[in-house]
Design an enzyme around this catalytic site. Structure first.
Site, PDB file in Angstrom:
ATOM      1  N   HIS A 115       1.539   4.459   5.927  1.00  8.28           N
ATOM      2  CA  HIS A 115       0.567   4.883   5.623  1.00  8.28           C
ATOM      3  C   HIS A 115      -0.016   4.781   7.292  1.00  8.28           C
ATOM      4  O   HIS A 115       0.431   4.281   8.319  1.00  8.28           O
ATOM      5  CB  HIS A 115      -0.133   3.208   5.178  1.00  8.28           C
ATOM      6  CG  HIS A 115      -0.209   2.741   4.098  1.00  8.28           C
ATOM      7  ND1 HIS A 115      -0.749   1.585   2.877  1.00  8.28           N
ATOM      8  CD2 HIS A 115       1.081   3.703   3.252  1.00  8.28           C
ATOM      9  CE1 HIS A 115      -0.372   1.884   1.618  1.00  8.28           C
ATOM     10  NE2 HIS A 115       0.804   3.396   2.117  1.00  8.28           N
ATOM     11  N   GLU A 117      -2.460   3.188   9.295  1.00  9.10           N
ATOM     12  CA  GLU A 117      -2.500   1.931  10.163  1.00  9.10           C
ATOM     13  C   GLU A 117      -1.371   1.743  10.576  1.00  9.10           C
ATOM     14  O   GLU A 117      -1.194   1.533  11.498  1.00  9.10           O
ATOM     15  CB  GLU A 117      -3.350   0.491   8.911  1.00  9.10           C
ATOM     16  CG  GLU A 117      -4.296   1.308   8.586  1.00  9.10           C
ATOM     17  CD  GLU A 117      -4.564   1.649   7.003  1.00  9.10           C
ATOM     18  OE1 GLU A 117      -5.455   1.227   5.989  1.00  9.10           O
ATOM     19  OE2 GLU A 117      -3.264   2.527   6.254  1.00  9.10           O
TER      20      GLU A 117
END
Length: 194
Positions: A115, A117
């Site tokens: 992901h 993040e």
């Protein structure tokens, strides 16, 4: 949103006498004229700048299902960026599986993707950058797994553009609930906030 950013850049870079003319042609309905006048007098906020960058970073993603971008900041300085995609040295989903993307795990999530993040946080920590008390700008509200990581490394605030639950068609926003429960500030991004 991206179009809005480029419109804003064009207005702010125009000579003073041409700004109102540009403002009237770029900002479509009449009710935007007040905002345009305010934007002409003020510099863009860091929220606008960092979220615009996150939106552009998302375009670099190789994910077939959803492109997500992140900008990690501290004291109004960019300390890391990231977008979702496979780990370096593995396959690019859009090149190997252009129609379906990578294989799915039992929850229906990508089995190969890191992901956005996670990418930004891992890059910062790998390069010994302190992320504690940082602010994370993301085009998609973090999932529960990313929320745990955000909390664990001490990021104090998350500014997000789109809801994760709506994208995944879920009833509950688990990441948001986790972050709120443990004191991480959350803010939905408003492109018209001045």
């Amino acid at each position: 949103m991206v179009g809005y950013f480029f419109d804003l850049v064009e207005i702010l870079s125009a000579k003073r006498k041409n700004r109102q003319k540009l403002c009237n042609t770029i900002f479509y309905p009449a009710h935007h004229s007040f905002r345009c006048k305010k934007l002409m007098m003020q510099r863009p906020t860091f929220d606008h700048i960092f979220m615009s960058l996150a939106i552009h970073l998302a375009e670099r993603s190789h994910c077939v299902k959803k492109k997500v971008g992140v900008v990690l900041t501290k004291e109004a300085r960019i300390i890391s960026t990231g977008y979702n995609g496979p780990p370096e040295g593995t396959y690019n989903c859009d090149e190997i599986w252009p129609k379906t993307g990578c294989a799915r795990n039992i929850k229906g999530s990508c089995s190969l993707t890191i992901h956005a993040e996670q990418n930004a946080i891992l890059y910062a920590l790998t390069h010994h950058i302190n992320v504690k008390d940082g602010v994370l700008y993301t085009t998609l509200l973090p999932c529960l797994s990313c929320a745990r990581m955000i909390f664990s490394v001490g990021i104090k605030k998350v500014i997000y553009k789109d809801a994760y639950a709506a994208y995944k068609n879920l009833d509950d926003e688990e990441g948001l609930n986790f972050l709120e429960a443990f004191g991480v500030l959350l803010e939905g991004y408003d492109p018209y906030k001045i």
